[in-house]
Design an enzyme around this catalytic site. Sequence first.
Site, short mmCIF file in Angstrom:
data_model
loop_
_atom_site.label_atom_id
_atom_site.label_comp_id
_atom_site.label_asym_id
_atom_site.label_seq_id
_atom_site.Cartn_x
_atom_site.Cartn_y
_atom_site.Cartn_z
N GLN B 221 0.83 -1.20 0.00
CA GLN B 221 0.00 0.00 0.00
C GLN B 221 0.87 1.26 0.00
OE1 GLN B 221 -2.79 -2.21 3.23
NE2 GLN B 221 -3.16 -0.03 3.10
N ARG B 368 -8.01 -0.69 8.62
CA ARG B 368 -9.05 0.25 8.19
C ARG B 368 -9.25 1.31 9.26
NH1 ARG B 368 -13.81 -1.62 4.21
NH2 ARG B 368 -14.26 0.45 3.50
N CYS B 369 -8.16 1.95 9.62
CA CYS B 369 -8.15 2.76 10.84
C CYS B 369 -6.93 3.65 10.84
CB CYS B 369 -8.11 1.78 12.01
SG CYS B 369 -7.42 2.39 13.53
N GLU B 738 -12.41 4.66 6.30
CA GLU B 738 -12.41 3.86 7.52
C GLU B 738 -13.52 4.24 8.50
OE1 GLU B 738 -8.48 5.11 8.53
OE2 GLU B 738 -9.18 6.29 10.22
#
Lengths: 176, 794
Positions: B221, B368-369, B738
Amino acid sequence: MTSLNEEVFPEQASDIPVRTVTITVNGEKRSANVEPRLLLAHLLRQGFKMTGTHTGCDTTNCGACTVLFDGKPIKSCTMLAVQADGHDVMTIEGLASASELHPIQEGFKDEHGLQCGFCTPGMMLTAKALLDVNPNPTEDEIRWALSGNLCRCTGYQNIVKSVLWAAVKLRGQAAN
Amino acid sequence: MSLDEIKIGGMGASRRRVEDNRFIRGKGNYIDDIVLPGMLHMEILRSPFAHARIKSIDTSKAWGIPGVRLVMTGEMMASRNLAWMPTLSYDTQAVLATDKVRFQGQEVACVIADDAYIAKDGCEAIVVEYEPLPVIVNPLQAMAPGAPLIRDDKENQHDNVVFDWEVGDKSGTERAFAQADVVSKLDLHYPRSHPSPMETCGSIADFDRATSKLTVYMTSQAPHIIRAAVAMVAELPEHMIRIVSPDLGGGFGNKVPVYPGYVASILASILLERPVKWIEDKTGNLISTGFARDVYLRGEMALRKDGKILGIRMHTDSDHGAFFSDAQPSKFKIGLMHSAFACYDIPVAHLTARGVYTNKAPGGVAYRCSFRVTEAMFFQERMVQAAADDLDMDQAEFRRINFVGDDDFPHRTAFGFLTDSGQYGKCLDVGLEAIGYKDFLKQKEEAKKRGRLLGIGISTMTEPLGAGNSREYDILGIKMFDSAELRVHMTGKAILRTGAKSQGQGHETTWAQIVAHELGIPADDITVEEGDTDTAPFGMGTYASRSTPVAGAAIAMVSRKIRAKARKLAAHLLEVSEEDVEWELGRFYVRSSPDRGVTIQECAMAAYTNMPDGMEPGLENNAYYDPPNLTWPFACYIATVEVDPQTGVWDVLNVVAVDDCGVRINPMIVEGQIMGGLTEAYAMASMQFITFDEEGNCIGSNYMDYLLPTAWETPGFELHEVVTPCPHHPIGAKGIGECATVGGPAAFVNAVMDALKGTGVRNIDMPLLSDRVYEALTKRRDVSGMPPMRTDDV
């Protein structure tokens, strides 16, 4: 997997057993010499260079490797290639015709039924198997039919809408 | 006449996704789809023990298997000074174990062979002799007197504590608590979880001896951070390293860190001078790569009788596994735990945080944070509900009393963050209206009379998205900003490259929409490229919902640079001075004579064929954007549930989400992100966790044990929006990816706890498995989720 890398590795151990399998893939007869332990997903991906079939979990849970086997959805990551000998297999590469997309593909694009795209081929083939036998499914029937295919991105709601979209279009096509 | 922005696929258009054209045909290009000539395959042998001394490793049988090309062990890595690598949090992590294994699944050896089957045969032929050691699976065990020392490899490490940190105003908080009418308390565990993208991690390292160039295709990523890390670890010159991140089958934070498999495949390729592919299996992914959460909280809230929050005191114990490798800004030891309570007007707060080593996988990624903000918001909203219950106040009203007002922005939080904007009360009202709050409360009372347990849970939260500003946010010292490079071709078509990296967010679609908005070039005329460090400008990648806040801003800024140059070209073409030129979408015109104008495409042509004397030819530029602040989206999630008192099974009745992420670039994609996030929130609340038995065996090493919700379990979602543009972002946008995962879990848990109100049960740790709910209901006590897993948890 001895046969797959022949062009790269001409020297092969002689004691590895090899079986010849012939499979109809997307309507075309394909043959390969395979080790009996070779998985169908790997034959499709590496042997036949059809990389639309994805392997996600290796344990029949996620459904990314779903293909249609004699018209029924199966998880190709836990089926041996030799078990497919003489059978008919449809992969995502066989879903669209040369010139136009299948309504399921159109539906997934129009209803935003995918994000990363990794589960999408398996999801669409499972949807096809459903619509083949049930052209007018309810939302619950779609959710149940897709419950062997995991998606981490979409939350499924748009996938369900995509399948409903395709069902409407397919029914329209059938009526004409 | 100005263009119709929606028609050209600009801002606000639910433009259908460009990337779908390949994905729906099975023509994506994921890591395992890439085949290079002469490529070999690598498999990893992992430790079956959570803590053990390695007495010996015998690789001779593996070397004897035809087709095996190389067997690598820790000893061999050590001889090249590669047995250990730095983590993203200034710790070290074993690439291949030398002395000891410290978690189940740790990498012990690698086999490289002609194909993956032979490489797996090779792994099975390796004989490792282990001497098992005592195992630690939670912070209590880690900090107990006489606990075995996990990191005895580190000098000056005499206990299992990674860090001891505090932030906030301790004495001020004590004063607030002294004045409190009521002190509300809550203890919680946010269980260990795993992002678990459908695609696992993998890499293909290709070292070319002839050019000395190392190309690594990998699931990253953040490819530029990887290039920097490889340059440092492998001591290769940075310009001779090319990282290519192809299509990613999901990321969710899992694909940010550097993993041993990447490093091993690189070394193998250098040694063998052949491309080496490593594709992780699902079990390897679940038991060894970046986990998330695993934080224990003790929270206290000082309250006035009328519902005003006077102060907050929190302590966290976080379980970091065997190596401290959180992907997080170096300034904040426990991520952004202290962003908790940012949407409430609270005068004072104090947080102490301790991190410990245990015999569990490392990683601590922000699943996701944004850097543990998920734990922060879960604790916040669970504590808010507990406080409202303690005061016997309506939970919506309690929130409303304490919200930061619409006119109070920018607002400095008790922990020093500066929130930028919001209409919190409006969001809550939209949510309550949508769920039918008052009616539901009546239904709930009616149902209770008949023995049915209904509950409603609310979660309202704002969170900081879009690291950084570079003053406060860095990873390994690299400041957090992002970049965009835009090249407009002669015919007005363009290519845009950014330092972000999509994993399903649809950047190829949305980035073009920002350019269309700024320049009036139709989105279909713009190619978007990311992920190749040889071509993309340097950027920090995509995670923590930072792409739109940072890279998205850079795209707007570079487009404006292009427009500034195009204005000069327009003035030249129109034979007027630049000051007399006006802009409307896609076209410059003469102020005094609006019919006389030139399109952006005509300006582009002139940049290559008819530029004024002295002007540099071409129409391209780049922008690096360092945001002045984080963006602060706000959300209100409400769930209603029914709990079956006979079984503890709970069903979701309705879910309403109201998100305010500022201006929406592509509403269709924003809604897709929210629904995906809500599903992960439901997953964590209901079934998804990774736990351990007392020997450190990972329970959750495959999808039969690690439950992810399917289409069948996942509830439907009803989405609403409120739009408060971000005041400092060039297009008014905020992060969104998120939000629902961060704020959603508390809505589900609060709903179940609301259904259990009056039973004396204050908390059940996630996931709210039916047996836990049943235990709480029948034994009228809280249920802890702390590992080791008890047998009655099964």
